[in-house]
Write an enzyme that holds these catalytic residues in place. Structure first.
Site, PDB file in Angstrom:
ATOM      1  N   ASN A  65      -5.317  -4.856  35.681  1.00  0.00           N
ATOM      2  CA  ASN A  65      -4.824  -3.767  36.468  1.00  0.00           C
ATOM      3  C   ASN A  65      -3.919  -3.964  37.524  1.00  0.00           C
ATOM      4  O   ASN A  65      -3.374  -3.318  38.036  1.00  0.00           O
ATOM      5  CB  ASN A  65      -6.526  -3.496  37.221  1.00  0.00           C
ATOM      6  CG  ASN A  65      -6.965  -4.753  37.976  1.00  0.00           C
ATOM      7  OD1 ASN A  65      -6.824  -5.677  37.794  1.00  0.00           O
ATOM      8  ND2 ASN A  65      -7.806  -4.218  39.066  1.00  0.00           N
ATOM      9  N   HIS A  89      -3.811 -14.349  29.922  1.00  0.00           N
ATOM     10  CA  HIS A  89      -4.089 -12.937  30.638  1.00  0.00           C
ATOM     11  C   HIS A  89      -4.670 -12.080  29.894  1.00  0.00           C
ATOM     12  O   HIS A  89      -5.315 -12.395  28.553  1.00  0.00           O
ATOM     13  CB  HIS A  89      -2.487 -12.586  30.722  1.00  0.00           C
ATOM     14  CG  HIS A  89      -2.265 -11.820  31.966  1.00  0.00           C
ATOM     15  ND1 HIS A  89      -3.222 -11.047  32.537  1.00  0.00           N
ATOM     16  CD2 HIS A  89      -1.281 -11.649  33.000  1.00  0.00           C
ATOM     17  CE1 HIS A  89      -2.422 -10.344  33.526  1.00  0.00           C
ATOM     18  NE2 HIS A  89      -1.446 -10.897  33.738  1.00  0.00           N
ATOM     19  N   SER A 117     -14.549  -8.601  35.148  1.00  0.00           N
ATOM     20  CA  SER A 117     -15.620  -7.735  35.257  1.00  0.00           C
ATOM     21  C   SER A 117     -16.904  -8.786  35.419  1.00  0.00           C
ATOM     22  O   SER A 117     -16.650  -9.793  35.016  1.00  0.00           O
ATOM     23  CB  SER A 117     -16.000  -7.004  33.759  1.00  0.00           C
ATOM     24  OG  SER A 117     -15.998  -7.943  32.749  1.00  0.00           O
ATOM     25  N   GLU A 142     -13.740 -13.352  41.062  1.00  0.00           N
ATOM     26  CA  GLU A 142     -13.188 -12.264  41.980  1.00  0.00           C
ATOM     27  C   GLU A 142     -13.669 -11.278  40.887  1.00  0.00           C
ATOM     28  O   GLU A 142     -12.973 -10.897  40.021  1.00  0.00           O
ATOM     29  CB  GLU A 142     -11.844 -12.414  42.066  1.00  0.00           C
ATOM     30  CG  GLU A 142     -11.590 -11.461  43.218  1.00  0.00           C
ATOM     31  CD  GLU A 142     -11.313  -9.992  43.175  1.00  0.00           C
ATOM     32  OE1 GLU A 142     -12.372  -9.286  43.281  1.00  0.00           O
ATOM     33  OE2 GLU A 142     -10.343  -9.629  42.848  1.00  0.00           O
ATOM     34  N   LEU A 143     -14.987 -10.374  40.954  1.00  0.00           N
ATOM     35  CA  LEU A 143     -15.380  -9.685  40.427  1.00  0.00           C
ATOM     36  C   LEU A 143     -15.174  -8.206  40.424  1.00  0.00           C
ATOM     37  O   LEU A 143     -14.579  -7.892  41.612  1.00  0.00           O
ATOM     38  CB  LEU A 143     -16.934 -10.147  39.913  1.00  0.00           C
ATOM     39  CG  LEU A 143     -16.992 -11.496  39.380  1.00  0.00           C
ATOM     40  CD1 LEU A 143     -18.320 -12.010  38.994  1.00  0.00           C
ATOM     41  CD2 LEU A 143     -15.880 -11.975  38.382  1.00  0.00           C
ATOM     42  N   CYS A 150     -10.319  -3.193  42.305  1.00  0.00           N
ATOM     43  CA  CYS A 150     -11.489  -3.740  42.501  1.00  0.00           C
ATOM     44  C   CYS A 150     -12.007  -3.383  43.977  1.00  0.00           C
ATOM     45  O   CYS A 150     -13.194  -2.938  44.063  1.00  0.00           O
ATOM     46  CB  CYS A 150     -11.657  -5.187  42.522  1.00  0.00           C
ATOM     47  SG  CYS A 150     -10.161  -6.170  43.158  1.00  0.00           S
ATOM     48  N   GLU A 183     -20.027   0.266  38.872  1.00  0.00           N
ATOM     49  CA  GLU A 183     -18.504   0.231  39.302  1.00  0.00           C
ATOM     50  C   GLU A 183     -17.728   1.482  38.647  1.00  0.00           C
ATOM     51  O   GLU A 183     -17.963   1.408  37.317  1.00  0.00           O
ATOM     52  CB  GLU A 183     -17.792  -1.086  38.973  1.00  0.00           C
ATOM     53  CG  GLU A 183     -16.284  -0.850  39.462  1.00  0.00           C
ATOM     54  CD  GLU A 183     -15.673  -1.990  39.435  1.00  0.00           C
ATOM     55  OE1 GLU A 183     -15.985  -2.935  38.438  1.00  0.00           O
ATOM     56  OE2 GLU A 183     -14.669  -2.634  40.273  1.00  0.00           O
TER      57      GLU A 183
HETATM   58  P1  NDP Z   1     -12.698  -7.993  31.641  1.00  0.00           P
HETATM   59  O1  NDP Z   1     -13.271  -8.555  32.767  1.00  0.00           O
HETATM   60  O2  NDP Z   1     -13.153  -8.090  30.183  1.00  0.00           O
HETATM   61  O3  NDP Z   1     -11.200  -8.386  31.567  1.00  0.00           O
HETATM   62  C1  NDP Z   1     -10.804  -9.389  32.506  1.00  0.00           C
HETATM   63  C2  NDP Z   1     -10.223 -10.763  32.016  1.00  0.00           C
HETATM   64  O4  NDP Z   1     -11.234 -11.370  31.624  1.00  0.00           O
HETATM   65  C3  NDP Z   1      -9.379 -10.696  30.574  1.00  0.00           C
HETATM   66  O5  NDP Z   1      -8.300 -11.489  30.686  1.00  0.00           O
HETATM   67  C4  NDP Z   1     -10.309 -10.720  29.687  1.00  0.00           C
HETATM   68  O6  NDP Z   1      -9.636 -11.017  28.360  1.00  0.00           O
HETATM   69  C5  NDP Z   1     -10.913 -11.881  30.159  1.00  0.00           C
HETATM   70  N1  NDP Z   1     -12.308 -12.158  29.547  1.00  0.00           N
HETATM   71  C6  NDP Z   1     -13.336 -11.023  29.271  1.00  0.00           C
HETATM   72  N2  NDP Z   1     -14.431 -11.747  28.763  1.00  0.00           N
HETATM   73  C7  NDP Z   1     -14.202 -13.197  28.681  1.00  0.00           C
HETATM   74  C8  NDP Z   1     -14.816 -14.164  28.216  1.00  0.00           C
HETATM   75  N3  NDP Z   1     -16.260 -14.059  27.688  1.00  0.00           N
HETATM   76  N4  NDP Z   1     -14.407 -15.377  28.285  1.00  0.00           N
HETATM   77  C9  NDP Z   1     -12.964 -15.714  28.839  1.00  0.00           C
HETATM   78  N5  NDP Z   1     -12.133 -14.637  28.998  1.00  0.00           N
HETATM   79  C10 NDP Z   1     -12.948 -13.346  29.033  1.00  0.00           C
HETATM   80  O7  NDP Z   1     -12.271  -6.468  32.045  1.00  0.00           O
HETATM   81  P2  NDP Z   1     -11.972  -5.207  30.886  1.00  0.00           P
HETATM   82  O8  NDP Z   1     -10.750  -5.224  30.538  1.00  0.00           O
HETATM   83  O9  NDP Z   1     -12.914  -5.274  29.614  1.00  0.00           O
HETATM   84  O10 NDP Z   1     -12.412  -4.006  31.933  1.00  0.00           O
HETATM   85  C11 NDP Z   1     -13.899  -3.738  31.876  1.00  0.00           C
HETATM   86  C12 NDP Z   1     -14.354  -3.629  33.372  1.00  0.00           C
HETATM   87  O11 NDP Z   1     -14.219  -4.664  34.172  1.00  0.00           O
HETATM   88  C13 NDP Z   1     -13.473  -2.381  34.258  1.00  0.00           C
HETATM   89  O12 NDP Z   1     -14.128  -1.162  33.793  1.00  0.00           O
HETATM   90  C14 NDP Z   1     -13.742  -3.001  35.610  1.00  0.00           C
HETATM   91  O13 NDP Z   1     -15.335  -2.352  35.889  1.00  0.00           O
HETATM   92  C15 NDP Z   1     -13.732  -4.444  35.490  1.00  0.00           C
HETATM   93  N6  NDP Z   1     -12.760  -4.979  35.861  1.00  0.00           N
HETATM   94  C16 NDP Z   1     -12.601  -5.290  37.274  1.00  0.00           C
HETATM   95  C17 NDP Z   1     -11.312  -5.904  37.790  1.00  0.00           C
HETATM   96  C18 NDP Z   1     -11.290  -6.429  39.194  1.00  0.00           C
HETATM   97  O14 NDP Z   1     -10.207  -6.216  39.714  1.00  0.00           O
HETATM   98  N7  NDP Z   1     -12.318  -6.865  39.925  1.00  0.00           N
HETATM   99  C19 NDP Z   1     -10.303  -6.141  36.853  1.00  0.00           C
HETATM  100  C20 NDP Z   1     -10.335  -5.724  35.594  1.00  0.00           C
HETATM  101  C21 NDP Z   1     -11.537  -5.016  35.079  1.00  0.00           C
HETATM  102  P3  NDP Z   1      -9.532 -10.049  27.097  1.00  0.00           P
HETATM  103  O15 NDP Z   1      -8.683  -9.058  27.665  1.00  0.00           O
HETATM  104  O16 NDP Z   1      -8.913 -10.789  26.324  1.00  0.00           O
HETATM  105  O17 NDP Z   1     -10.900  -9.594  26.758  1.00  0.00           O
END
Ligand code: NDP
Length: 455
Positions: A132, A156, A208, A229-230, A263, A360
């Site tokens: 994001n 990333h 997330s 940081e979720l 977020c 969210e």
């Molecule tokens: P994710 O949380 O899945 O992605 C964020 C990062 O975490 C990416 O690099 C992703 O990799 C990685 N990731 C996810 N699952 C794992 C795991 N099990 N082990 C290691 N790395 C992991 O976010 P999404 O893109 O699926 O977005 C879904 C929701 O998450 C959004 O709708 C929002 O609610 C929330 N979100 C919140 C953010 C914030 O700033 N707080 C930022 C982004 C999302 P990969 O892309 O390879 O899966």
């Protein structure tokens, strides 16, 4: 999955096929990080500062190329992307200026001849970062961590591989020694393996709750430090004495910038009855003015969502909230004929049990909750599993501070949109995570806070 495609969220076109790195390639980067750590952590802070300033300069030099990549890969508006790049450069300079002060030994008087605390680097930190703010989120971690003397590996988000590669190119342009920073194009299973590697000492995640649970469980199993940081569902509390023009302008900015994918965006608008109708009328009018379109076009004021599946998930939350009694005042239907477009949307009469209240909403949808008075506003603001930020809007700053003190979150703002700032610590409570980024708190997270006692 040895490779996967990435798509432009504005037009749905294929951008690139990313090849996942082989085990050998990952091992090379782990070994290089391990090898780089002694010399990097041994450099005087001023010299690390010189390099961080060069990183800031290199970011500015490549600004247009980085902006276009951000816009192509995750749909960010051109102007927002340029501002993000500048903020990232400024953070590098901020830590170049302030790291020495934050990390200087702290004498603590005891009965000893000398007793003090030193902050020592811990080694290689894995950063798992989201799409994001694909540049800022990385630098928010990287600038303090490099200044502290750590080395870093970046996994990333899978939809922003070009941003990741450009960050690596910027560090190389700046003359960063080999191994101090590297990008890993790996999937989540490979990332779990990297975190288990003995050469990796800690992990930081922005993302997330789902990702947080998986990564924090792995870090816990390995007894490794983690910062999480979720997500958030920040309340935007409007009291009866608020300046409605200024408040509505701030509400629109906080909810619809970055297509609502922030977020710390205001997500639940908690309005006291005395001003609710007046606020809603102005809010709908102002939100309507956000124009969806090509994020590269300067006249566009509402970006697409970063992926079509995210748009579909958001719409499911909206649909279900409407089925449970929320009223759609604006938008609330995907933009026909677009790949991942969703209009500026407002849901009124949002109540407990609805997704718009409990979850969210990571997109351009504002949830309005009407309350009787200040006390009920505070109760509703805190009636969420999240605890990232919150804001309160009032003509009386002292009243605002009293409300801010009661908000269960990591950052409470009065008459200002919640935002991150390198000078102020940033992070959440409850299910928004733990640990802090930025300021002195952030730079100390990935250090060994070591006591020295000379009897
Ligand atoms: P994710 O949380 O899945 O992605 C964020 C990062 O975490 C990416 O690099 C992703 O990799 C990685 N990731 C996810 N699952 C794992 C795991 N099990 N082990 C290691 N790395 C992991 O976010 P999404 O893109 O699926 O977005 C879904 C929701 O998450 C959004 O709708 C929002 O609610 C929330 N979100 C919140 C953010 C914030 O700033 N707080 C930022 C982004 C999302 P990969 O892309 O390879 O899966």
């Amino acid at each position: 999955m040895a490779s996967y495609p990435t798509l432009n969220p504005f037009d749905g076109r294929d951008l690139r096929t990313v090849e996942l790195m082989s085990a050998v390639a990952v091992e090379q980067r782990l070994a290089a990080a391990q090898a780089a750590f002694p010399a990097w952590s041994g450099l005087p802070l001023e010299q690390r500062g010189v390099l961080l300033r060069q990183v800031a300069a290199a970011l500015r030099t490549r600004r247009d190329e980085i902006q276009r990549t951000m816009t192509r890969e995750m749909g960010k508006l051109r102007g927002e992307a340029l501002a993000e790049i500048e903020k990232s450069a400024a953070a590098c300079e901020y830590y170049a200026d302030h790291a020495a002060g934050y990390l200087s030994p702290q004498p603590i008087p005891t009965e000893a001849q000398r007793s003090y605390v030193v902050y020592q680097p811990i080694g290689c930190v894995l950063a798992v970062m989201p799409w994001n703010f694909p540049v800022w989120q990385v630098f928010r971690f990287l600038a303090p961590s490099l200044m502290a003397g750590n080395v870093a590996l970046l996994k990333h988000a899978s939809n922003v591989p070009g941003c990741a590669d450009l960050i690596a190119a910027v560090l190389a342009d700046a003359g960063m020694p080999a191994g101090v920073f590297a990008v890993l194009h790996i999937d989540n299973e490979q990332a779990a393996g990297v975190l288990r590697d003995r050469r990796v000492k800690a992990v930081t995640l922005t993302g997330s709750e789902r990702a947080g649970r998986a990564i924090a469980a792995n870090a816990g199993d390995q007894l490794k430090k983690c910062v999480m940081e979720l997500g958030g569902s920040d309340a935007f509390v409007v009291l009866d004495d608020a300046d409605l023009d200024a408040t509505v302008a701030a509400a629109v900015k906080s909810r619809f910038d970055n297509a609502g994918q922030t977020c710390i965006a205001a997500k639940r608008f908690v309005l006291v009855d005395a001003i609710a109708d007046a606020f809603v009328q102005r809010f709908v009018a102002a939100a309507k003015a956000r124009v969806y379109g090509d994020p590269q076009d300067p006249s566009t004021t509402l970006a697409p969502l970063a992926r079509a599946d995210l748009r579909d998930g958001l719409h499911r939350q909206v649909r279900q909230s409407i089925d449970q009694g929320a009223r759609a005042l604006l938008g609330c239907e995907p933009l026909a004929g677009t790949h991942a477009g969703y209009p500026a949307s407002i849901l009124d009469h949002v109540a407990p049990g609805m997704p718009a209240y409990e979850e969210e909403l990571f997109g351009p949808v504002a949830a309005i909750v009407r309350v009787k008075n200040e006390a009920e506003a505070v109760r509703v603001a805190n009636d969420t599993p999240f605890g990232l930020g919150g804001s309160v809007w009032t003509g009386d700053a002292a009243r605002g501070e009293r409300v801010a003190a009661q908000l269960q979150c990591g950052a409470a703002f009065v008459n200002s949109v919640v935002r991150s700032d390198a000078r102020l610590p940033f992070g959440g409570t409850k299910r928004s995570g733990f640990g802090r980024e930025l300021a002195e708190h952030g730079i100390r997270e990935f250090t060994n806070i070591k006591t020295v006692y000379v009897a």
